[in-house]
Write a protein that holds these residues in place. Structure first.
Motif, PDB file in Angstrom:
ATOM      1  N   ASP A 179      43.438 -13.872  28.250  1.00  0.00           N
ATOM      2  CA  ASP A 179      43.491 -12.507  27.720  1.00  0.00           C
ATOM      3  C   ASP A 179      44.241 -11.561  28.653  1.00  0.00           C
ATOM      4  O   ASP A 179      44.255 -10.348  28.442  1.00  0.00           O
ATOM      5  N   LEU A 221      39.677 -13.492  21.127  1.00  0.00           N
ATOM      6  CA  LEU A 221      40.735 -12.696  21.750  1.00  0.00           C
ATOM      7  C   LEU A 221      41.317 -11.703  20.753  1.00  0.00           C
ATOM      8  O   LEU A 221      41.515 -10.523  21.070  1.00  0.00           O
ATOM      9  N   LYS A 224      38.955  -8.834  19.938  1.00  0.00           N
ATOM     10  CA  LYS A 224      38.886  -7.871  21.041  1.00  0.00           C
ATOM     11  C   LYS A 224      39.867  -6.723  20.834  1.00  0.00           C
ATOM     12  O   LYS A 224      39.594  -5.577  21.204  1.00  0.00           O
TER      13      LYS A 224
END
Length: 661
Positions: A179, A221, A224
């Motif tokens: 990330d 991911l 997010k």
């Protein structure tokens, strides 16, 4: 009316007799249009994008969400081709997961300059990056931060290699993901003004070398980024698949069910089955899955065109020709719902509109966060001075503050959320309730029956029996009294320890020494209190109270009036049980007050006095700096807070300057 509006109006009115004439008109006015659009962007759009780019460079995205466009799509959806067409450079391609880290793509249209790019990311270890193999026309640039890597280069063909190498460093060689953000800034006269973030493509089945949960990792991911209300979700969907089943659009709908901040790109229109064109048009016209920002169709370079090394500029013309020559999709050109060029203009405008809308709230959030960080830093303290004299003065200051807190605590002032005396009174009430409950089980009439009669003649009392009944019953109170003592000890130690943690929160050695001192004092005081309680119950074996007190309680129990003048006549066996009850009532009242007074004196008042004296003896220690040694996590926290303060201060300054210009 803009040039593009004029062109569309002429086309719809039949001013162009053929697609070739329309294309010729486009070519003739291309440079004029570019100049007008760029001038407009430079004045009203570019500053907004630059502001958000600057805030992200400052690192404010670590603290607050920024207005952003993120690109998501299933694997092989054509996501890389769309980004390639927007940026004008080749990004990593291949099978499986190609984008393995979030890639922030900053496109800046700068007329009159040669193509230039800057790749930036935070590396895992110190030092400069070591790329495998020779990389020409690139240079390493040292940065003020110890972990930032910055690479400047002027050859577009190196983009793919630099991005791939950065991903290998951050996510490891192979198929893992990370990330950590990679930023690629491209400055060129041939790109649009736009910033967006590319995310890994969604996969369902792991390939060789991938973890079994790779699909879940990628979705976490993506989530997010797309869950934030400040994000515009750009979903890439191939025309030749069922749009309702695409994972990317499903994820976007979950976080944005009303479709307010979702824009969909339909790719690969040349691969759709014949007869399904109207169905695709219905999607573009927003009648199938409505999205507030709508749909745009694009046709990027296919694999054959890539293999044939067809330039992106030629591919853009081929894209326009495809739509112009398609009977079904030609209308999309007039509606500005087709071509990468229309997509770029819409994305830029949507992003700027989003920034304008978000800016006031972002400004307020930064100011609020800045205030909270300043307060946290104040609580974190600056740490002790390096010189011995300064360190000793610093130690005196925090020890005095500690003693003030201990004094306030022992005197009943509120020094924490949990009021000490409220907790103590609760325990004392339990003790009083327990004493009162023992009165119910005190039934002396059985023990005073004829079978327990002594050698006395009728009419006389056996005082020894009277004493023994009381002594036996009072002795049962000793163990609960010690339980009360231990409960009070635990409460006081906990409150003292809380003050230690608050006053010496950054200094673990000082904390440990002080807590050990408290425990040692409390053990000594506990022994003294236990001895005093034992003595108290020994004294209770001697049955005694003042005559007026005894007669008063006896009168209350029997509802008869007794006085000292009647002593010779009321000594009758029929009154013995009442006399026992009266005396035990006195014991209960006496013990209900005496034990709490005794325990608080030894465990709180005396402990506080001894502790205040002992803690000041720490000033006699030879190594003051050792006492003031900080926890590593405290230093880290202070460092993080200071870095956050710097970011927020710089961000607040940038926004304030922008809003006042």
């Amino acid at each position: 009316m803009s040039i593009s509006d004029t062109v569309n109006k002429m086309s719809s009115s039949g001013a162009f007799s053929s697609p070739d004439q329309r294309s010729a008109y486009d070519d003739e006015n291309e440079s004029q249009m570019n100049g007008e659009v760029h001038s407009h962007l430079e004045k009203s759009i570019r500053p907004y994008i630059d502001l958000i780019d600057t805030l992200r460079s400052i690192g404010i995205h670590k603290d607050l969400a920024l207005p952003t466009i993120v690109v998501i799509g299933d694997q092989s959806s054509g996501k890389s081709s769309v980004l390639e067409a927007l940026s004008g450079v080749a990004l990593p391609r291949g099978t499986g997961i190609v984008t393995r880290c979030p890639l922030e793509l900053r496109l800046k249209k700068v007329p009159g300059v040669n193509w230039k790019a800057v790749l930036t990311y935070n590396k895992k270890t110190g030092g400069f990056v070591n790329f495998a193999g020779p990389i020409k026309a690139s240079k390493m640039v040292a940065q003020p931060t110890h972990n930032e890597k910055k690479i400047e280069f002027a050859d577009p063909s190196l983009v793919e290699q630099h991005v791939a190498e950065a991903q290998n460093e951050l996510a490891g060689k192979g198929v893992g993901i990370s990330d950590e953000l990679i930023t690629l800034e491209i400055m060129s006269p041939d790109v649009c003004d736009l910033t967006l973030i590319d995310l890994p493509g969604i996969t369902r089945v792991p390939v060789e070398g991938q973890p079994e949960d790779i699909g879940k990792q990628i979705k976490r991911l993506i989530l997010k980024f797309i869950i934030k209300h400040e994000t515009i979700n750009l979903v890439v969907v191939p025309c030749n698949t069922d749009i309702a089943t695409t994972e990317a659009l499903k994820m976007a709908q979950e976080v944005d069910p009303a479709g307010i901040r979702t824009l969909a790109i339909l790719t690969k229109p040349d691969l759709i089955d014949k007869g399904t064109e109207k169905n695709i048009l219905a999607i573009v016209h927003n009648t199938v899955i409505p999205l507030r920002k709508g749909y745009i169709m694009v046709k990027c370079r296919g694999q054959q065109q890539i293999d044939d090394e067809i330039p992106l500029k030629d591919a853009a013309q081929m894209e326009r020709d495809f739509f112009q020559n398609n009977d079904y999709f030609r209308c999309l050109l007039e509606e500005n719902k087709a071509t990468v060029k229309c997509l770029a203009i819409k994305l830029t405008q949507d992003l700027v509109d989003h920034i304008k809308k978000s800016l006031p709230q972002l400004h307020e959030e930064i100011k609020k966060k800045l205030w909270n960080v300043k307060r946290a830093l104040k609580d974190c303290e600056d740490g002790p001075p390096e010189d011995l004299k300064g360190a000793k003065e610093f130690l005196i200051k925090i020890l005095n503050r500690f003693n003030e807190q201990i004094k306030s605590l022992s005197s009943g002032e509120l020094v924490s959320e949990k009021n000490l005396f409220v907790e103590l009174r609760a325990e004392f009430k339990k003790w009083n309730d327990y004493l009162n409950s023992t009165k119910k089980s005190f039934n002396p009439s059985n023990k005073l029956s004829q079978k327990n009669r002594g050698r006395e003649l009728p009419g006389f009392s056996n005082y020894r029996l009277f004493e023994k009944i009381l002594q036996d019953h009072v002795a049962k109170l000793k163990e609960p009294a010690n339980d009360l003592l231990n409960a009070i000890k635990d409460i006081i130690i906990k409150q003292f320890a809380d003050i230690v943690s608050e006053c010496f929160q950054n200094y673990h050695i000082l904390q440990n020494i002080t807590k050990d001192t408290i425990n040692n004092i409390q053990l000594n005081q506990l022994e003294k209190a236990e001895q005093r309680i034992s003595e108290q119950f020994k004294m209770e074996n001697r049955i005694f109270t003042q005559d007026p007190i005894f007669l008063k309680i006896l009168s209350e129990i029997t509802n008869e009036i007794y006085s000292e003048k009647e002593l010779p006549v009321f000594d009758k066996r029929c009154t013995y049980s009442h006399m026992l009850e009266a005396y035990y009532e006195i014991v209960v009242q006496r013990t209900a007050d005496q034990l709490p007074l005794m325990i608080t004196f030894y465990m709180l008042q005396e402990t506080a006095q001894i502790l205040s004296t002992d803690v000041m003896k720490l000033l006699e220690q030879p190594d003051v700096h050792e006492l003031l040694s900080e926890n590593s996590d405290v230093s880290r926290k202070r460092k993080e807070l200071r870095a956050c303060l710097n970011r927020l201060t710089a961000a607040a300054k940038e926004i304030s300057s922008f809003l006042t210009d």
